[in-house]
Design a protein around this motif. Structure first.
Motif, PDB file in Angstrom:
ATOM      1  N   VAL A 104      -0.746  -5.774   7.742  1.00 61.53           N
ATOM      2  CA  VAL A 104      -1.264  -5.263   6.575  1.00 61.53           C
ATOM      3  C   VAL A 104      -0.971  -6.359   5.573  1.00 61.53           C
ATOM      4  O   VAL A 104       0.157  -6.877   5.246  1.00 61.53           O
ATOM      5  CB  VAL A 104      -0.643  -3.919   5.945  1.00 61.53           C
ATOM      6  N   PRO A 156       1.719   0.227  10.367  1.00 61.39           N
ATOM      7  CA  PRO A 156       0.770  -0.460  10.434  1.00 61.39           C
ATOM      8  C   PRO A 156       0.983  -1.942  10.381  1.00 61.39           C
ATOM      9  O   PRO A 156       1.814  -2.319   9.678  1.00 61.39           O
ATOM     10  CB  PRO A 156      -0.425  -0.152   9.381  1.00 61.39           C
ATOM     11  N   ASP A 170      -6.988  12.715   4.849  1.00 59.24           N
ATOM     12  CA  ASP A 170      -6.840  11.207   4.930  1.00 59.24           C
ATOM     13  C   ASP A 170      -5.368  11.078   5.229  1.00 59.24           C
ATOM     14  O   ASP A 170      -4.428  11.633   4.389  1.00 59.24           O
ATOM     15  CB  ASP A 170      -7.401  10.618   3.492  1.00 59.24           C
ATOM     16  N   LEU A 171      -4.989  10.343   6.359  1.00 62.25           N
ATOM     17  CA  LEU A 171      -3.710  10.154   6.795  1.00 62.25           C
ATOM     18  C   LEU A 171      -3.113   9.003   6.238  1.00 62.25           C
ATOM     19  O   LEU A 171      -1.899   8.973   6.505  1.00 62.25           O
ATOM     20  CB  LEU A 171      -3.680  10.258   8.349  1.00 62.25           C
ATOM     21  N   ASN A 172      -3.805   8.082   5.692  1.00 63.66           N
ATOM     22  CA  ASN A 172      -3.052   6.984   5.162  1.00 63.66           C
ATOM     23  C   ASN A 172      -2.091   7.058   4.000  1.00 63.66           C
ATOM     24  O   ASN A 172      -0.911   6.386   4.059  1.00 63.66           O
ATOM     25  CB  ASN A 172      -4.334   6.074   4.454  1.00 63.66           C
ATOM     26  N   PRO A 173      -2.205   8.075   3.164  1.00 61.79           N
ATOM     27  CA  PRO A 173      -1.066   8.303   2.124  1.00 61.79           C
ATOM     28  C   PRO A 173       0.129   8.656   3.091  1.00 61.79           C
ATOM     29  O   PRO A 173       1.299   8.283   2.721  1.00 61.79           O
ATOM     30  CB  PRO A 173      -1.389   9.557   1.374  1.00 61.79           C
ATOM     31  N   TYR A 174       0.279   9.383   4.040  1.00 68.62           N
ATOM     32  CA  TYR A 174       1.361   9.590   4.838  1.00 68.62           C
ATOM     33  C   TYR A 174       1.912   8.552   5.751  1.00 68.62           C
ATOM     34  O   TYR A 174       2.980   8.060   5.750  1.00 68.62           O
ATOM     35  CB  TYR A 174       1.033  10.786   5.666  1.00 68.62           C
ATOM     36  N   ILE A 175       1.042   7.821   6.363  1.00 66.25           N
ATOM     37  CA  ILE A 175       1.305   6.441   7.038  1.00 66.25           C
ATOM     38  C   ILE A 175       1.900   5.337   6.330  1.00 66.25           C
ATOM     39  O   ILE A 175       2.883   4.758   6.509  1.00 66.25           O
ATOM     40  CB  ILE A 175       0.029   6.158   8.109  1.00 66.25           C
ATOM     41  N   ASP A 176       1.427   5.219   5.054  1.00 68.05           N
ATOM     42  CA  ASP A 176       1.688   4.432   4.136  1.00 68.05           C
ATOM     43  C   ASP A 176       3.331   4.726   3.614  1.00 68.05           C
ATOM     44  O   ASP A 176       3.845   3.613   2.872  1.00 68.05           O
ATOM     45  CB  ASP A 176       0.745   4.178   2.881  1.00 68.05           C
ATOM     46  N   ASP A 195       1.708   4.556  -2.190  1.00 70.92           N
ATOM     47  CA  ASP A 195       1.225   5.062  -3.490  1.00 70.92           C
ATOM     48  C   ASP A 195       1.923   6.401  -3.666  1.00 70.92           C
ATOM     49  O   ASP A 195       1.308   7.338  -2.942  1.00 70.92           O
ATOM     50  CB  ASP A 195      -0.397   5.248  -3.280  1.00 70.92           C
ATOM     51  N   PRO A 242       0.899  -1.259   0.095  1.00 70.76           N
ATOM     52  CA  PRO A 242      -0.148   0.028  -0.008  1.00 70.76           C
ATOM     53  C   PRO A 242       0.943   1.306   0.043  1.00 70.76           C
ATOM     54  O   PRO A 242       0.612   2.237   0.733  1.00 70.76           O
ATOM     55  CB  PRO A 242      -0.705  -0.214   1.376  1.00 70.76           C
TER      56      PRO A 242
END
Length: 442
Positions: free
Chosen positions: A338, A335, A289-295, A274, A272
């Protein structure tokens, strides 16, 4: 030989991954490994030392690789090597029948084939989960020089005291040399007959994942190559850019073509990460959306996005690396648990040909022979770092004024993940700190 005995030999003799982060090799030995994999993909353009070493010492390395497989109880030992390394493949084929559980897996000439996650998939079809370790898939990966160092430790009781280093690009005679640990980068470059440009820049490591270094810094157990480049070379200029300016450039000219994500090797394996989504969020300071940073934690820093993909010459890899560092500093762990998405059907068509990569980076003219000279270079003084590996630094057991011989342990493994450090030359200890030991010939 059982696993514990081999682990002790490897730890005491200071064997770590001879490239990358220098993970202590003894910790990779596990009875959970049903497959062991030797990495001779020479991940970075221009690097040649692993194929050279494997060609010259094919039997010794294969014998030791087989020993590791038998010790951990692996059912298969795979040598992953690019099919273009014809001479090395021929050397392997002369002995392969002696090792029934060993096979050669031929790889395409693409980047980053030496990334262990990519290599594991290519050679076994298994996918390491995002943030996971190869051993979770029953695989342990070692590079060629690491296995050669295990051979020397087991068969000759020789600790790691020297390093093979390729010196290429703007030098009179590109070469792969064997030098004592702790000698300077200038000492190494001198073995290539001097530089051919004014104000040369030493790029330590490969052109994709390396860094700008200085001539005075010491060689360590993970130093693989020195690229001598002119200061106006595109690779150098990319490294000298600042992240704050890179972020502003992304905000102003990123066209959202998503080529960085399309060609991302880890994304194509279902991880994940991107880069395009991250660049869009970071450049617009969009935190909904924090996912792009955490990923960002799942980025391998291979550099395909930054050095090859982006038509605007933006810096996704650098900005992702800054984000990863910020997450670590903030105590935010990647995370857990995953699982990868399905492999993209388009992956086969989105590999980066190394020939095109070298052309894009203005490196083609440097792709010359760099013959290996195994004569140990004589050096009058060395500065040996106590931390040349992931884990706890070794602890000095010598003091100023002590006379030491080459191969003598001068720092013992610390508690936890650590390995021994040994004198790389004979001489007198002139300085001891918690970071290094200096030895000078008498």
């Amino acid at each position: 030989m059982d696993i514990k005995e081999l682990q002790n030999i490897i730890q005491e003799n200071g064997v770590v991954g001879a490239g990358g982060a220098g993970f202590p090799t003894y910790m990779k030995l596990s009875d959970k490994a049903d497959t062991i994999l030797m990495n001779c993909a020479e991940c970075e353009p221009l690097l040649k030392l692993h194929r050279q070493l494997l060609e010259k010492h094919a039997y010794e390395i294969m014998k030791t690789f087989n020993l590791v497989a038998e010790t951990v109880g692996a059912s298969e030992a795979i040598i992953g090597i690019k099919k273009s390394y014809v001479q090395t493949v021929n050397a392997l084929n002369q002995h392969i029948e002696e090792f029934p559980n060993m096979r050669i897996h031929l790889l395409d000439e693409v980047y980053p084939m030496g990334d262990e996650v990519v290599l594991i998939y290519e050679a076994t079809g298994r996918v390491v989960r995002p943030g996971g370790l190869p051993i979770e898939q029953g695989v342990a990966v070692f590079n060629v020089e690491t296995i050669y160092n295990v051979y020397r430790a087991v068969e000759k009781q020789m600790p790691v005291t020297d390093k093979y280093v390729s010196v290429v690009a703007e030098v009179n005679h590109p070469v792969t040399v064997r030098v004592p640990l702790g000698c300077t980068m200038d000492d190494v470059v001198a073995q290539a007959g001097g530089v051919t440009v004014k104000d040369p820049v030493y790029f330590i490591g490969g052109p994709m994942m390396g860094r700008i270094g200085s001539g005075s810094e010491p060689v360590t157990k993970t130093t693989n190559a020195i690229l001598v480049l002119p200061k106006d070379h595109v690779i150098v200029q990319k490294k000298l850019r600042t992240s704050s300016i890179d972020l502003k450039r992304a905000a102003s000219i990123c066209c959202h073509c998503e080529t960085c994500t399309d060609l991302c090797p880890r994304n194509n394996l279902g991880h994940p990460i991107d880069p395009a989504l991250f660049m869009r969020a970071a450049s617009n300071q969009d935190f909904r959306d924090l996912n792009p940073y955490i990923d960002a934690s799942f980025c391998s820093s291979c550099g395909v996005c930054e050095m090859y993909s982006c038509p605007q010459s933006l810096a996704p890899r650098t900005l992702l690396a800054d984000m990863k560092a910020g997450l670590r500093k903030g105590g935010i762990r990647p995370p857990q648990g995953v699982q990868p998405a399905p492999i993209k059907e388009s992956r086969a068509y989105r590999k980066v040909p190394e020939e095109r990569l070298m052309a894009r980076l203005a490196l083609t003219r440097y792709d010359k022979d760099a013959p290996m000279d195994e004569t140990l270079v004589g050096i009058p003084k060395v500065k040996i770092l106590l931390s040349q590996h992931i884990g706890a630094p070794a602890q000095a057991i010598v003091k100023v004024g002590d006379e030491v011989t080459r191969g003598q342990m001068i720092a013992q493994p610390a508690n936890g993940l650590s390995v021994g450090i040994h004198a790389s030359i004979c001489g007198k200890v002139t300085e001891v700190t918690d970071r290094h030991i200096i030895i000078a010939k008498k």
